[in-house]
Design an enzyme around this catalytic site. Structure first.
Site, PDB file in Angstrom:
ATOM      1  N   ARG A 165       0.839  -1.277  -0.062  1.00 13.37           N
ATOM      2  CA  ARG A 165      -0.211   0.706  -0.104  1.00 13.37           C
ATOM      3  C   ARG A 165       0.899   0.907  -0.249  1.00 13.37           C
ATOM      4  NH1 ARG A 165      -2.587   0.801   6.368  1.00 13.37           N
ATOM      5  NH2 ARG A 165      -0.408   0.783   7.227  1.00 13.37           N
ATOM      6  N   ASN A 171      -5.441   7.744   4.252  1.00 16.77           N
ATOM      7  CA  ASN A 171      -5.185   7.144   5.119  1.00 16.77           C
ATOM      8  C   ASN A 171      -3.012   6.933   5.540  1.00 16.77           C
ATOM      9  OD1 ASN A 171      -5.967   4.263   7.376  1.00 16.77           O
ATOM     10  ND2 ASN A 171      -3.855   3.659   6.417  1.00 16.77           N
ATOM     11  N   GLU A 172      -3.469   7.257   6.720  1.00 16.40           N
ATOM     12  CA  GLU A 172      -1.674   7.507   7.636  1.00 16.40           C
ATOM     13  C   GLU A 172      -1.165   8.186   5.804  1.00 16.40           C
ATOM     14  OE1 GLU A 172      -1.556   3.753   8.700  1.00 16.40           O
ATOM     15  OE2 GLU A 172      -2.571   3.825  10.380  1.00 16.40           O
ATOM     16  N   GLU A 230      -7.829   5.085  14.811  1.00 14.46           N
ATOM     17  CA  GLU A 230      -7.792   3.406  14.928  1.00 14.46           C
ATOM     18  C   GLU A 230      -7.192   3.063  16.272  1.00 14.46           C
ATOM     19  OE1 GLU A 230      -5.024   2.071  12.069  1.00 14.46           O
ATOM     20  OE2 GLU A 230      -6.706   3.124   9.971  1.00 14.46           O
ATOM     21  N   TRP A 250       2.248  -5.545  13.064  1.00 17.74           N
ATOM     22  CA  TRP A 250       3.563  -4.702  12.134  1.00 17.74           C
ATOM     23  C   TRP A 250       5.157  -5.021  13.187  1.00 17.74           C
ATOM     24  CZ3 TRP A 250       4.181  -0.186  15.510  1.00 17.74           C
ATOM     25  CH2 TRP A 250       2.808   0.039  15.235  1.00 17.74           C
ATOM     26  N   GLU A 289      -2.388  -8.012   7.176  1.00 16.24           N
ATOM     27  CA  GLU A 289      -2.670  -7.754   8.883  1.00 16.24           C
ATOM     28  C   GLU A 289      -3.435  -9.220   9.831  1.00 16.24           C
ATOM     29  OE1 GLU A 289      -4.810  -4.007   9.031  1.00 16.24           O
ATOM     30  OE2 GLU A 289      -2.191  -2.801   8.065  1.00 16.24           O
ATOM     31  N   GLN A 290      -3.164 -10.036   8.932  1.00 14.09           N
ATOM     32  CA  GLN A 290      -3.362 -11.422   9.676  1.00 14.09           C
ATOM     33  C   GLN A 290      -3.088 -11.890  11.272  1.00 14.09           C
ATOM     34  OE1 GLN A 290      -2.101 -15.418   8.334  1.00 14.09           O
ATOM     35  NE2 GLN A 290      -1.883 -14.155   6.123  1.00 14.09           N
ATOM     36  N   MET A 291      -2.065 -11.184  11.600  1.00 15.25           N
ATOM     37  CA  MET A 291      -1.733 -11.106  12.330  1.00 15.25           C
ATOM     38  C   MET A 291      -2.254 -10.008  13.953  1.00 15.25           C
ATOM     39  SD  MET A 291      -0.929 -14.319  12.959  1.00 15.25           S
ATOM     40  CE  MET A 291      -0.108 -15.147  14.809  1.00 15.25           C
ATOM     41  N   HIS A 292      -3.358  -9.035  13.347  1.00 16.16           N
ATOM     42  CA  HIS A 292      -3.270  -7.970  13.818  1.00 16.16           C
ATOM     43  C   HIS A 292      -5.021  -8.705  14.589  1.00 16.16           C
ATOM     44  CE1 HIS A 292      -4.485  -4.127  14.061  1.00 16.16           C
ATOM     45  NE2 HIS A 292      -3.061  -3.365  13.992  1.00 16.16           N
TER      46      HIS A 292
HETATM   47 ZN   LIG Z   1      -3.852   1.857   9.754  1.00 15.37          ZN
END
Ligand SMILES: [Zn+2]
Ligand SMILES: [Zn+2]
Ligand SMILES: [Zn+2]
Lengths: 633, 633, 633
Positions: free
Chosen positions: B105, B143-144, B315, B323, B363-366
């Site tokens: 991204r 975003n960010e 968020e 991350w 981000e599956q581990m988020h």
């Molecule tokens: Zn974010």
């Protein structure tokens, strides 16, 4: 000759109306010399063929008529933008293959023939204009060769030059393949155009390939310098100088020195302590505002030899610099101490860098003798004091040293190429030997590996010399003092391979290094009766007598009355005690110097320097921090 | 206004049949807001000109009709593959000159005009479709910004834009050469097309060159954001928001904030502690599962100001993230504490990130409020508890703070460019001041360097501000509180050079920083009567009174009743005691907060937060780990 | 079968007149095997189509007629310069996009179809010439796949191949987008030609994208090897071998092994300890001259399985090597110990690397059995001793092991791709389990994750297996021993996403890892009754019994009589005590092995090896440093 002081000055940075006052204040400060001109190419030639010499003429006149002697610098370290636009392939390329762009300095490739011609052209023009000018008393060529790692470039220009150089050296790829052992891993070449620069290979390239490239690269620096020196000789009788940088080993200073009259160097004791000298955090903190107590001395002694007896400090740190990771201010008095130490080691002239701190650009946080607002900075007062002291003291001369240390650039390249242990570094090893000697209070000469007459010295050290020169080797045969060889000395051939028979190959001394171990910082090869080796240990074999052993019973020091081979890299204490014993044997008197206190004799005086941040007592004299003491011999 | 909770949701990730149940459970959890849409460009426009709005229409309807207010995100942080194929030069380029590829991204260049037009197009289409939709109660733009170091790009687009920007700023290369001091090292330019981006130079480029590029780059972020904001304003009255990231200083948030209605930020206390906050290993271990006790507060206070009083957490970390170098789970209770702390600092809304943990991709581990198997995760319970507590407590308001801290992005760029000492960092310095204040229990406002009315504050701190604004400088003249200036404040010009006269330049306060030292972690400038400086020390000169001295007798704090200059960077304990004294002088009450315990007042209540992993006693109340205590004022 | 010794030899490096004497001395040293040929492509085919087989014919004849069995190596790890000139795109490309140049070895891309054809051609020619030669008793294909990180290449050849591989695997981008979750961050692809290699993305690429590339890359190694194996099978009945390197996990050794007859590996215990084994500085110093006491055993056990029971050591370190950061000499006796340990673990043959130290090129500082001056090096004597001992001792056989450890390359790629904690590494975890078992004195088999019959083992460990194979999963259902699953086992799908229901998914054992924490080295999850976890901790949920708890009350070990799930990564002491308990439960006898002492049984004897630098007493026998003790069972 009387010792003198000078300063580096950039008239182009300041309004012309300030120049005369600057000159007056320089003289008031007791300075005799002013260096100008290097970095000013764009102001001399704002565009191709358009020249503006007027300002420089007037600057020379203003400074010269104030009774300052001028060192004129050639401006080739900073080619202007328009020149780079004309020949963009003159830019150097880093080992990752990235072009190193315009926007700072030293943005040129030593191999680029077109740029060499441009340098010759601008130097010719300067020579024609100023070569006979009576105010110009010396010339500086370029500025700090290799600074910012610029001696090595991986450009197309370098590739072309390297192939040609190889073809001339080896005459045939067959000869080269044999010399390098290219049969190993099917690395043979059929023609010279197949050879690439030794970067970005899958794993390490053939060390002979790398060493050839290091030799080639050094040769380019020598040739680049010689183009300018030859040109200047046509126009001037003034001495030619280059200002070398600290701990630079990427080109052969002995070879560059041959084409010049004086060797100068740029001395930044505090910056160097921080960014290029090994030391424990405790040592680095102890000497934070003074610099390493042996580093300046080492370079003075080295460059005195490179300059064939004539040595200057062209840039002397006056306050905080801008380029080290941290930049503390010197202890009050250090700007004086450094100058006196240089003089004691034979410097003819010490120039402070720079006159007035510039308010902008990269070095705006680099102190000068004046602050950017034109007030005096602390070093101005110290320079003034040195000037007074010079006046009051007879010429200090340079004492004969009883000890010599061989320093060799080819060996530095060889061990860079093939360290075998992560911390084997030629400078570090030579400096360890030097430190040990200095801690015993003896005066030292640094000598070239080609030296063939050792008779002036009671002790000669030759640590880490890849291959002894024939002159040195034959001098050993009749040497009456003690030569301390090793570790790792004379163990390779010219092409960085293992000789047959294995080395060292010394007449009258049967010692062979049959196996080498590099060891991590956690390890220590203890010796019988104390001390030990770090970093490196060779297993010595042969019929020669064993003088010291390891606790494991292996030889640590072998040889005979006049030649001794050291099997490993002694730690500081061991090096000191070992050398103390040998010096006694050779009849050289030693002194136990406390940490921070260092001494050097001139013909007439003993000088003592206190690098410690606290006062130290010396034979009843209390020497304050940053103090300089001298007494007649 | 009542505080509210929300959540980030990606309907496009889940089967449509799950949406209604998700909406129902969100409401059950006590959430009022749901953020959607950002990252979904490819699902909105699968190929150039082919749109699929249906799913989004239905998602809006499903969520909205469940009584959730929607924050609609513009999807410009993730341009689809087909768009990158159309204009491959929209990809950013890193400082090493490597194109940063598609596949994650933020793969766009802020300078690319073609991409800006595409963003305007998709935002226009979204605005037309949803601008008047009653369920859409706010918009998030992109975003960010700068996440993954994307604010700086070394692309051709950036080069073209930079040259144009320079031409407009300086009008002539002569003016630019003078402003930058390009005479130094012959760096002058003849026309703007010769100027390159300041990467890959041989040694450091001219700091003015770098600072110009940093300003240019920040301007592109501002312009990129404004294109979208301007477009959205045509279609909607809902507030416009951006979600800033933690410890991002690469663009001027004050400038971006001017074009928006609310400033939100993404709060990942545990991830940030691990990857972007300085601390000893012991501190990091102590707060491992809680985050740094001052970091969230700092950002709340900063973004409250950037948002001109309106601040959200867009968020909120709910459990382990994916991350950081290590990703432990929060201490039970922290997902509640963080929300309450945000509210106490003035947050209107706290949105947890994300609703349900995604089973695939980066981000599956988020963690989320729900597990990937749709069960409740621990944070869901804590969110539910916060929702209940909000309901039971009157609106918390935001207290007036007696202390202000200036935070300036230009200064951050200036010191990045020219740190002079390896650990001089603007955020770090400001955060050190903030921590010291917080440890004394006082409420703090963070203010812009342009602030020209300081009359609300008893104490104003302005550490490390490269150059005081004229407004601020003139406010100091009549200021009745105490302004604590420095270290390193007002010591440079707009062009990052040294001013004449040297700074700081304060009326009625004769103090000049005449020399600066940066010092390594081993060094410490001790003060008389205890404490000392680390990292940085300036030698102050002038007629102003000396309030504190170093052990060496140099001024450590100088000034007068209303303006004081701090000569160095105090260590934590020294900063605390120094500020404690000054706060007393100004009549602000302080409290000695134990490590881990922090407080913030609202209009009506004092809130106390326990960041420690053990319970702490507070005025007789035992606050458990992760505990939140509040009491009426 | 009798165990045998051999040596690696490069006749092309030495004058032909030395060969016969070399052969004689090899036989005198007790060697039976000699490996030749790999790396000699340039000498076989000096230019395209011009062959020089004569020297190789004569070398084979000289060695063979001295009664040495020859292992003939294919020379494909070192394509000659002329071949690279013909197809420059065969060079590999690193992750930064830089071509990895000719000048060392392994300069080829596994994906390059043209190079594969060239390999097939040279191997066909060698097969035709030597396939039936009675002196050639085995073939080695290539050399050390992946050495110098060569299994992964980011070249155009790799890109083309990868896209094709994806198209075949997924058949449609829709299927691939779904499998990878490309909806996340709008990463969907419309056609396979849009997909790029997963390097240089703005932030981390989709882990499924990376894992696909890791699978693809491994497949290329398998295919590259198979081309040569298939070709050789046409010409020879001799066994085919590859020499794997230590701690290489970038390709699937199980898959390569299927196409070969024997698995060999290159054992450099001291180099590996230094550059690829985790350990405290104290441990590394303790074992500095011996290597890690479990590392060789692990690889022996692994490659015995990869070789389907047939394992060799193709290269055995004989003295200092040249390539580790530091290169000390082995303790006297280690060259013997390492050979005996290999035999005890089932090695048929141990070949020392190399016969005579080469005097030039990259490995000139790599010791051999002979010194470069042709004298015996220390390892020659030790090899001679081993040869005598082999003669005096019956064939040692290989004992059945009661314990199995699953080792899976796909899992290594998965956790490389998505470590979630900075020190989660598959090899490290498996090796931690292995070390714990070895410290209890038990014999271990390493098994493939596809293993579907566990009945021979009392205990099976499956740590960190991304997804259990169906065979293994179903074997668990009826398993009578104890299977220790986890940490992090069976928690992902084939595509590296989170399965639904969440894993592990075991029949008869209701345990789910609902949340994972990675923790820094400062943290420690203490268990009730002592010990604890480091690096990794999963929150386990379910109805299964809890065997151990953390001090915080969370499950640490759950399961039933036959399947147990471990929630975290135990530290060494905890792993040992935990396994000690479980081994007792399964009826396996354990021994408390002191640090440095290790044991392995053969069919007839127990062998005990002392890796410590001091003597250790074993059941009344004093075993000296580097000592090998054996006793009949
Ligand atoms: Zn974010
Ligand atoms: Zn300089
Ligand atoms: Zn090998």
């Amino acid at each position: 000759m009387k010792r003198t002081l000078g300063v580096c000055y950039y008239p182009e940075h300041w309004p012309e109306e300030m120049w005369a006052d600057d000159a007056r204040r320089m003289v008031e400060t007791g300075l005799s010399w002013v260096r100008i001109g290097e970095f000013a190419w764009q102001r001399m030639e704002p565009s191709r063929g358009t020249f503006d010499w007027g300002w420089l003429d007037r600057a020379v006149e203003t400074l010269g008529s104030a009774d300052l002697k001028i060192i004129m610098g050639t401006p080739t370290a900073t080619p202007p933008r328009w020149l780079v636009d004309e020949m963009p392939d003159m830019l150097p390329v880093d080992a990752d293959g990235r072009v190193r762009k315009f926007g700072s300095r030293r943005h040129y490739d030593f191999s680029h023939q077109g740029y060499r011609k441009e340098c010759q052209r601008i130097v010719r023009l300067m020579g024609e204009r100023y070569g006979a000018n009576p105010h110009i008393a010396a010339w500086q060529i370029d500025n700090e060769y290799d600074c910012h790692d610029t001696a090595l470039s991986y450009s197309d220009a370098a590739l072309t030059g390297f192939r040609d150089w190889l073809a001339q050296r080896y005459q045939s790829t067959d000869a080269m393949n044999r010399a390098w052992g290219n049969v190993f891993w099917s690395m043979d070449y059929d023609h010279f155009d197949q050879i690439e620069l030794p970067n970005l290979t899958v794993t390490e390239p053939n060390p002979a390939h790398v060493l050839a490239f290091r030799r080639y690269s050094s040769d380019q620096v020598v040739a680049f310098n010689k183009v300018q020196a030859d040109e200047l000789r046509k126009h001037t009788d003034a001495p030619l100088i280059h200002n070398y940088m600290g701990r630079v080993t990427t080109f052969d200073h002995w070879a560059v020195g041959k084409d010049l009259d004086i060797a100068s160097w740029d001395s930044y004791p505090i910056g160097f302590l921080s960014d290029r000298i090994e030391g424990t955090p405790e040592e680095k903190q102890y000497f934070l505002r003074q610099g390493h107590p042996d580093n300046q001395a080492f370079h003075h002694d080295l460059y005195r030899a490179v300059g064939k007896g004539r040595m200057w400090v062209m840039e002397q740190q006056p306050g905080p610099v801008n380029w080290a990771p941290y930049n503390p201010a010197p202890l009050p008095g250090m700007a004086r101490l450094w100058a006196w130490e240089a003089f004691a080691h034979g410097a003819e002239t010490v120039c402070y860098f720079r006159w007035r701190q510039a308010p902008w650009a990269q070095e705006q946080m680099h102190a000068g003798l004046l602050r950017p607002d034109n007030e005096n900075a602390p070093a101005q007062t110290e320079a003034r004091q040195v000037a007074d002291e010079i006046a009051g003291l007879a010429n200090v001369g340079t004492a004969d040293a009883p000890v010599a240390l061989v320093f060799d650039y080819e060996s530095a390249w060889a061990w860079d190429t093939q360290p075998q242990g992560a911390d084997f570094d030629m400078f570090r090893l030579a400096f360890a030997a030097y430190r040990a000697l200095r801690s015993l209070g003896v005066d030292i000469d640094i000598i070239s590996p080609e030296t063939s007459d050792l008779s002036d010295y009671n002790l000669v050290l030759a640590p880490g010399i890849i291959k002894l020169s024939e002159g040195f080797r034959s001098a050993l045969k009749t040497y009456k003092g003690i030569a301390l060889i090793g570790p790792r000395t004379d163990t390779k051939t010219e092409e960085l391979s293992i000789p047959s028979p294995m080395g060292p190959n010394l007449s009258n001394t049967d010692v062979t290094a049959i196996l080498a171990e590099s060891i991590p910082p956690t390890d220590f090869i203890a010796l019988e009766n104390g001390g030990g080796f770090r970093h490196w240990f060779e297993h010595l074999d042969g019929d020669a007598a064993v003088y010291r052993k390891t606790e494991g019973g292996l030889p640590a020091l072998m040889g005979n009355d006049h030649v001794r081979c050291l099997a490993g890299w002694p730690d500081d204490e061991t090096f000191r005690s070992l050398l103390s014993d040998i010096l006694k044997e050779t009849g050289v008197e030693t002194m136990d110097m406390p940490q921070g206190l260092r001494t050097r004799c001139t013909k007439t005086h003993r000088f003592v320097f206190n690098y410690a941040p606290e006062s130290i007592s010396w034979n009843g004299t209390e020497i304050p921090p940053a103090g300089v003491h001298w007494e007649e011999l």
